[in-house]
Enzyme design. Sequence first.
Site, mmCIF file in Angstrom:
data_model
loop_
_atom_site.group_PDB
_atom_site.id
_atom_site.type_symbol
_atom_site.label_atom_id
_atom_site.label_comp_id
_atom_site.label_asym_id
_atom_site.label_seq_id
_atom_site.Cartn_x
_atom_site.Cartn_y
_atom_site.Cartn_z
ATOM 1 N N TRP A 22 0.813 -1.218 0.000
ATOM 2 C CA TRP A 22 0.000 0.000 0.000
ATOM 3 C C TRP A 22 0.846 1.268 0.000
ATOM 4 C CZ3 TRP A 22 -4.157 -1.977 4.054
ATOM 5 C CH2 TRP A 22 -4.925 -2.969 3.421
ATOM 6 N N LYS A 23 2.168 1.101 -0.013
ATOM 7 C CA LYS A 23 3.072 2.261 -0.072
ATOM 8 C C LYS A 23 2.637 3.300 0.974
ATOM 9 C CE LYS A 23 4.148 1.040 -4.791
ATOM 10 N NZ LYS A 23 4.629 1.439 -6.089
ATOM 11 N N HIS A 50 12.805 -2.154 -2.472
ATOM 12 C CA HIS A 50 11.859 -1.697 -3.501
ATOM 13 C C HIS A 50 12.503 -0.557 -4.286
ATOM 14 C CE1 HIS A 50 8.407 0.219 -5.364
ATOM 15 N NE2 HIS A 50 7.812 -0.954 -5.273
ATOM 16 N N GLU A 79 10.800 -6.424 -10.482
ATOM 17 C CA GLU A 79 9.952 -5.260 -10.748
ATOM 18 C C GLU A 79 10.689 -4.296 -11.672
ATOM 19 O OE1 GLU A 79 6.787 -4.803 -7.537
ATOM 20 O OE2 GLU A 79 8.531 -3.679 -6.886
ATOM 21 N N GLY A 137 3.714 1.553 -11.545
ATOM 22 C CA GLY A 137 2.830 2.711 -11.466
ATOM 23 C C GLY A 137 2.633 3.427 -12.792
ATOM 24 N N SER A 148 2.478 -2.680 -12.478
ATOM 25 C CA SER A 148 1.193 -2.519 -13.174
ATOM 26 C C SER A 148 0.442 -3.840 -13.365
ATOM 27 C CB SER A 148 1.386 -1.791 -14.512
ATOM 28 O OG SER A 148 1.889 -0.480 -14.281
ATOM 29 N N GLY A 150 0.960 -2.904 -6.442
ATOM 30 C CA GLY A 150 0.826 -1.619 -5.764
ATOM 31 C C GLY A 150 -0.585 -1.088 -5.929
ATOM 32 N N GLY A 151 -0.778 -0.239 -6.938
ATOM 33 C CA GLY A 151 -2.040 0.469 -7.135
ATOM 34 C C GLY A 151 -3.283 -0.415 -7.076
HETATM 35 P P1 PGA Z 1 2.133 -0.895 -9.232
HETATM 36 O O1 PGA Z 1 3.314 -0.992 -8.142
HETATM 37 O O2 PGA Z 1 1.376 -2.218 -9.161
HETATM 38 O O3 PGA Z 1 1.304 0.262 -8.806
HETATM 39 O O4 PGA Z 1 2.786 -0.721 -10.559
HETATM 40 C C1 PGA Z 1 4.041 -2.183 -8.016
HETATM 41 C C2 PGA Z 1 5.095 -2.033 -6.947
HETATM 42 O O5 PGA Z 1 5.616 -0.932 -6.742
HETATM 43 O O6 PGA Z 1 5.439 -3.024 -6.288
#
Ligand code: PGA
Length: 251
Positions: A12-13, A97, A169, A175, A215, A236-237
């Site tokens: 969730w950053k 990360h 990643e 993102g 993504s 992430g998102g």
């Molecule tokens: P994202 O982020 O799914 O929003 O691209 C992935 C991540 O940073 O682990």
Amino acid sequence: MESRKPLIAGTWKMHKTCPEAVETARVLAGMTTDVEGADIMIAPPFPALAPVAEALAGSRIGLGSQNLHWEKQGAYTGEVSADMLVSAGCSYVIIGHSERRHIFGETDESVNKKTRAALAAQLTPVLCVGETESERDAGKTFSILDKQVQKGLNNVNLDAASPLIVAYEPVWAIGTGRTATADQAEEAHAHIRRLLAQQLGRNMADTVRILYGGSVKPENIAELMARDDIDGALVGGASLDADTFSRLIHY
Ligand code: PGA
């Protein structure tokens, strides 16, 4: 062939207050009671770890942190140790990360210290590696992965009781809405597994789950997960909303 149980992990950053995090965790726990074929993990921000751990009690979802410090304790203002994370209910920790590497200056050396500290505290490290767009364009993807894996795992001793997870990643896919194709991801994952075999031995390398991140969405996860060396996703998102993340978990 080895059987690696998939892991679908959400980070969730720097999103969600404590009540928001608890609510999302509670809803997600309710939506995933039927999931048996995959492990699930969520990594909320530090303040939400303990309350989210409570919300997840009895669920199928494991708790992860997004960072840690390698020292056990001491005068390190603003930092959090592995034992503190365990005491808050974590069983996983994301390390290295690309946002930590590129925004906060983390190096392969600090990533290595963190990985060893996590394993010593029985936290499962999720070691993140991946090339930038300009590194890919310059044909350096494999050499960047070589460096990040070899240095990140320097002097790391694994055994069956100390699991390791690696997340590939590509920075250009995080993102941005631009997912790596399944072919690009599988090529990088297979390379990482060869590196793990050199460094840890073939048997250990076959047990390490390699997640793809960048993504990942409900629409593209099945194609990625169909590949031999893709053992899960770091999201992430698309993990912020319980309904979307649950669709992704039920890919
Ligand atoms: P994202 O982020 O799914 O929003 O691209 C992935 C991540 O940073 O682990």
